[in-house]
Design an enzyme around this catalytic site. Structure first.
Site, mmCIF file in Angstrom:
data_model
loop_
_atom_site.group_PDB
_atom_site.id
_atom_site.type_symbol
_atom_site.label_atom_id
_atom_site.label_comp_id
_atom_site.label_asym_id
_atom_site.label_seq_id
_atom_site.Cartn_x
_atom_site.Cartn_y
_atom_site.Cartn_z
ATOM 1 N N LEU A 163 0.855 -1.174 0.000
ATOM 2 C CA LEU A 163 0.000 0.000 0.000
ATOM 3 C C LEU A 163 0.895 1.229 0.000
ATOM 4 O O LEU A 163 2.008 1.197 0.537
ATOM 5 C CB LEU A 163 -0.887 0.048 1.255
ATOM 6 N N ASP A 164 0.413 2.315 -0.597
ATOM 7 C CA ASP A 164 1.157 3.565 -0.518
ATOM 8 C C ASP A 164 1.308 3.977 0.944
ATOM 9 O O ASP A 164 0.459 3.641 1.789
ATOM 10 C CB ASP A 164 0.424 4.680 -1.273
ATOM 11 N N ARG A 165 2.334 4.732 1.220
ATOM 12 C CA ARG A 165 2.617 5.132 2.597
ATOM 13 C C ARG A 165 1.436 5.853 3.247
ATOM 14 O O ARG A 165 1.111 5.607 4.413
ATOM 15 C CB ARG A 165 3.856 6.035 2.620
#
Length: 355
Positions: A163-165
Site C-alpha cells: 500500500l502507498d505510505r
C-alpha cells in the site's frame, strides 16, 4: 604433516573445515530451486560465483553434486563452503540484533494492527503514514517491524502486496513461504477482490463506471502518468468505481475496485476522470478549489476490504478495516455513516474481473 598426508590437521586446514556449514532445508523451502535458496539466505552471493562453487563440487545437496536449477526437498542437507560474502542483516548469528525493547515495541505495534490471524496468514490494518517497505531516510517500516515475528529457524512473515505510505487499511502478510506463494498466485490470477473507500472532489458522472488507461512512471518523479499503449513501460490499468453518497456537488464517497494492481492506480485514475482523491498531494491539481472546513488535508483513501481464497485451499478470507481517524472525522462532518454500507462481493469468476 597435515590431514591430507594422514597426520594431524594443521591450523589453516582446521579453520577452513570449521568454516564449512551444513544447513537443512525446511518444510517451508521445499520445492525451491537451489539458486533461489542461496539468494534467499546469501543475497550477496553472485550467480557466477555460485555456479563455480557448484561446478567444482564445493556446494552439495545430501552429499551429491547439484546444479542451480536443482529442486530441493524438506530435510535435505546443503553443504556451504566459505563464501566470502556478508550474510543478510536479518541473519541473527551475524548481525547486531535489535534491542529487546525495540522488538517488543514492534511486536506490540503489529498486534495493535491485527484484524485476522491464523497459522498461515496475518491481516493487518496499516495506519496512514507508515511505509510498507524501507527506502531513503526511512528507519521504521512495516517490513522491518515484521522482524519481531521471526521464529527460531529464521523464518519471517512475508508481505504479499503493498500500500502507498499515506494509504491506510488492509494489508496481507503470509506467515509461511507456501502461504505467500498461494496468496501471490491469487493476486496474479485475479481470484481476489480489493475494495477501497475514498472521498473525491466533486461527483463523478456516471455514478458507476470503468476506467481503463495505460500508466507509466513520470521520469524523475514518484507519480504515475497516463500514457498511450505501446509507450515505454506502459502498463494497462483498470479500475471500477461506484458513487455511494455525495455532499452536494462538492464531495462524494466512492467505492473503488482495482482490477489490476498498478502503482498509484486508484489515485491516478481518480485524477484522470477529473475527481481526484481529497488530500492527495501528488494528483490533486484542481485550481481554485478549497477544502471544506474541518476536513484534514490528508489522503482520504482506505483499503477497506479484501476477499481472497485462504492459502490452505479451504474457505475464504474476508476482512474489513475501520476508517482511520482523519477519515472518520470527515464522515462525521458530512453526515455519512460507515455502518450503512459495504459493497457486495462479486463472484470471483465474474467476467468483469477477468477483463
Amino acid at each position: 604433516m597435515d590431514a591430507r598426508h594422514g597426520g594431524r590437521p594443521d591450523a589453516e586446514f582446521e579453520k577452513n573445515m570449521s568454516a564449512i556449514e551444513q544447513k537443512q532445508v525446511s518444510a517451508d523451502e521445499a520445492g525451491m530451486r537451489l539458486d533461489r535458496w542461496f539468494k534467499s539466505h546469501y543475497p550477496g552471493l553472485g550467480f557466477g560465483h555460485l555456479q563455480k562453487l557448484l561446478r567444482t563440487g564445493q556446494v552439495r545437496v545430501d552429499g551429491k553434486r547439484a546444479e542451480t536449477n536443482t529442486r530441493i526437498a524438506k530435510g535435505q542437507m546443503i553443504r556451504i563452503p566459505p563464501l566470502g560474502v556478508e550474510l543478510p542483516a536479518d541473519d541473527k548469528k551475524n548481525a547486531k540484533p535489535k534491542s529487546t525493547k525495540l522488538i517488543a515495541d514492534d511486536r506490540k505495534a503489529i498486534e495493535d494492527m491485527l484484524l485476522f490471524e491464523d497459522s498461515q496468514v496475518m491481516v493487518l490494518n496499516k495506519p496512514a503514514g507508515l511505509a510498507v517497505q524501507g527506502g531513503s531516510g526511512l528507519k521504521r517500516h512495516l517490513d522491518g517491524m515484521l522482524d519481531a515475528y521471526t521464529d527460531r529457524k529464521g523464518n519471517k512473515p512475508r508481505l504479499v502486496h503493498r500500500l502507498d505510505r499515506e494509504t491506510s487499511g488492509i494489508i496481507l502478510v503470509a506467515r509461511t513461504r507456501q502461504a505467500a506463494q498461494e496468496l501471490t498466485k491469487a493476486f496474479r490470477h485475479r481470484n481476489t477482490q480489493k475494495i477501497y473507500w475514498a472521498i473525491l472532489a466533486g461527483v463523478p458522472k456516471p455514478f458507476q463506471g470503468r476506467i481503463s488507461t495505460f500508466l507509466a512512471r513520470n521520469d524523475g518523479e514518484e507519480r504515475m502518468q497516463i500514457v498511450r499503449q505501446g509507450d515505454d513501460e506502459a502498463q494497462h490499468a483498470v479500475s471500477l468505481y461506484s458513487v455511494f453518497e455525495k455532499s452536494g456537488q462538492k464531495l462524494s464517497w466512492v467505492t473503488m475496485k482495482p482490477v489490476t494492481g498498478r502503482t498509484h492506480q486508484l489515485r491516478a485514475h481518480a485524477a484522470h476522470i477529473g475527481h481526484p482523491i481529497i488530500g492527495d498531494d501528488k494528483y490533486f491539481n484542481i485550481e481554485n478549489w478549497e477544502l471544506p472546513g474541518g476536513i484534514q488535508n490528508r489522503l482520504h483513501l482506505l483499503a477497506r476490504r479484501i476477499v481472497i481464497p485462504h492459502p490452505s485451499g479451504h474457505g475464504t478470507i474476508d476482512v474489513s478495516a475501520p476508517l482511520p481517524p482523519h477519515m472518520q472525522q470527515t464522515w462525521n462532518l458530512l453526515g455519512f455513516d460507515a455502518t450503512d454500507y459495504d459493497p457486495e462481493v462479486d463472484d470471483p469468476d465474474d467476467a468483469l474481473n477477468k477483463r
